[in-house]
Design a protein around this motif. Structure first.
Motif, short mmCIF file in Angstrom:
data_model
loop_
_atom_site.label_atom_id
_atom_site.label_comp_id
_atom_site.label_asym_id
_atom_site.label_seq_id
_atom_site.Cartn_x
_atom_site.Cartn_y
_atom_site.Cartn_z
N VAL A 142 0.82 -1.20 0.00
CA VAL A 142 0.00 0.00 0.00
C VAL A 142 0.86 1.26 0.00
O VAL A 142 0.51 2.25 -0.63
N ALA A 143 2.01 1.24 0.68
CA ALA A 143 2.87 2.42 0.75
C ALA A 143 3.39 2.75 -0.64
O ALA A 143 3.79 1.85 -1.39
N PRO A 144 3.39 4.04 -0.99
CA PRO A 144 3.93 4.42 -2.30
C PRO A 144 5.39 3.99 -2.44
O PRO A 144 6.13 3.91 -1.45
N ILE A 145 5.81 3.75 -3.67
CA ILE A 145 7.18 3.30 -3.93
C ILE A 145 8.20 4.29 -3.37
O ILE A 145 9.21 3.89 -2.79
N TYR A 146 7.94 5.60 -3.52
CA TYR A 146 8.91 6.57 -3.00
C TYR A 146 9.09 6.42 -1.50
O TYR A 146 10.21 6.56 -0.99
N GLN A 147 8.02 6.11 -0.77
CA GLN A 147 8.14 5.89 0.68
C GLN A 147 8.91 4.62 0.97
O GLN A 147 9.70 4.57 1.91
N GLN A 148 8.68 3.58 0.20
CA GLN A 148 9.40 2.33 0.39
C GLN A 148 10.90 2.56 0.20
O GLN A 148 11.72 2.09 1.00
N ILE A 149 11.26 3.31 -0.84
CA ILE A 149 12.67 3.62 -1.08
C ILE A 149 13.21 4.48 0.06
O ILE A 149 14.30 4.23 0.58
N ARG A 169 13.20 11.46 -6.70
CA ARG A 169 13.14 12.82 -6.14
C ARG A 169 12.17 12.86 -4.96
O ARG A 169 12.46 13.47 -3.93
N ARG A 170 11.03 12.20 -5.09
CA ARG A 170 10.05 12.17 -4.00
C ARG A 170 10.59 11.40 -2.79
O ARG A 170 10.29 11.75 -1.65
N ALA A 171 11.37 10.35 -3.03
CA ALA A 171 11.98 9.60 -1.92
C ALA A 171 12.93 10.50 -1.13
O ALA A 171 12.91 10.49 0.10
N VAL A 172 13.74 11.27 -1.84
CA VAL A 172 14.67 12.19 -1.17
C VAL A 172 13.88 13.26 -0.41
O VAL A 172 14.21 13.59 0.74
N ALA A 173 12.83 13.79 -1.02
CA ALA A 173 11.99 14.79 -0.35
C ALA A 173 11.36 14.20 0.91
O ALA A 173 11.27 14.86 1.95
N TRP A 174 10.92 12.94 0.84
CA TRP A 174 10.33 12.27 2.00
C TRP A 174 11.34 12.17 3.13
O TRP A 174 11.02 12.45 4.28
N LEU A 175 12.58 11.80 2.79
CA LEU A 175 13.65 11.73 3.80
C LEU A 175 13.91 13.10 4.41
O LEU A 175 14.10 13.22 5.62
N ASP A 190 11.73 15.58 4.61
CA ASP A 190 10.57 15.91 5.44
C ASP A 190 10.61 15.17 6.77
O ASP A 190 10.07 15.65 7.77
N GLN A 191 11.24 13.99 6.80
CA GLN A 191 11.38 13.21 8.03
C GLN A 191 12.52 13.74 8.91
O GLN A 191 12.73 13.25 10.01
N GLY A 192 13.29 14.69 8.38
CA GLY A 192 14.42 15.25 9.13
C GLY A 192 15.65 14.36 9.10
O GLY A 192 16.56 14.54 9.91
N LEU A 193 15.69 13.42 8.17
CA LEU A 193 16.82 12.48 8.11
C LEU A 193 17.96 12.97 7.23
O LEU A 193 19.09 12.53 7.38
N VAL A 194 17.65 13.83 6.27
CA VAL A 194 18.68 14.37 5.39
C VAL A 194 18.43 15.86 5.17
O VAL A 194 17.31 16.35 5.37
N HIS A 195 19.48 16.53 4.78
CA HIS A 195 19.39 17.93 4.37
C HIS A 195 19.79 17.98 2.91
O HIS A 195 20.72 17.30 2.50
N THR A 196 19.07 18.77 2.14
CA THR A 196 19.43 18.89 0.74
C THR A 196 19.95 20.28 0.47
O THR A 196 19.60 21.23 1.15
#
Length: 71
Positions: free
Chosen positions: A9-16, A53-59, A61-67
């Motif tokens: 159910v989770a979108p692919i970008y979230q899985q990545i 790109r959405r996977a990186v944005a998700w990370l 948004d989670q505070g795990l990475v800075h871009t």
């Protein structure tokens, strides 16, 4: 690592994003170390660039990475 499951159910970008998150939390990716580029994610997971790109944005948004913009 686990491959994205297109039937979950989770979108692919979230899985990545969760796979990269596990790499960060396990220490495989250390603080200050670059995560794989969007292109590397495209190649590793066989997804479209927008999905990577959405996977990186998700990370981010989670505070795990800075871009930062590329120079």
């Amino acid at each position: 690592d686990v491959e994205p499951d297109h039937e979950l159910v989770a979108p692919i970008y979230q899985q990545i994003g969760r796979i990269i998150r596990r790499r960060i939390l396990s220490g495989e990716l250390r603080p200050g170390q670059r995560i794989p580029s969007e292109q590397a994610l495209v190649e590793e997971f066989g997804v479209a660039r927008e999905t990577a790109r959405r996977a990186v944005a998700w990370l981010r948004d989670q505070g795990l990475v800075h871009t930062a913009p590329q120079r």
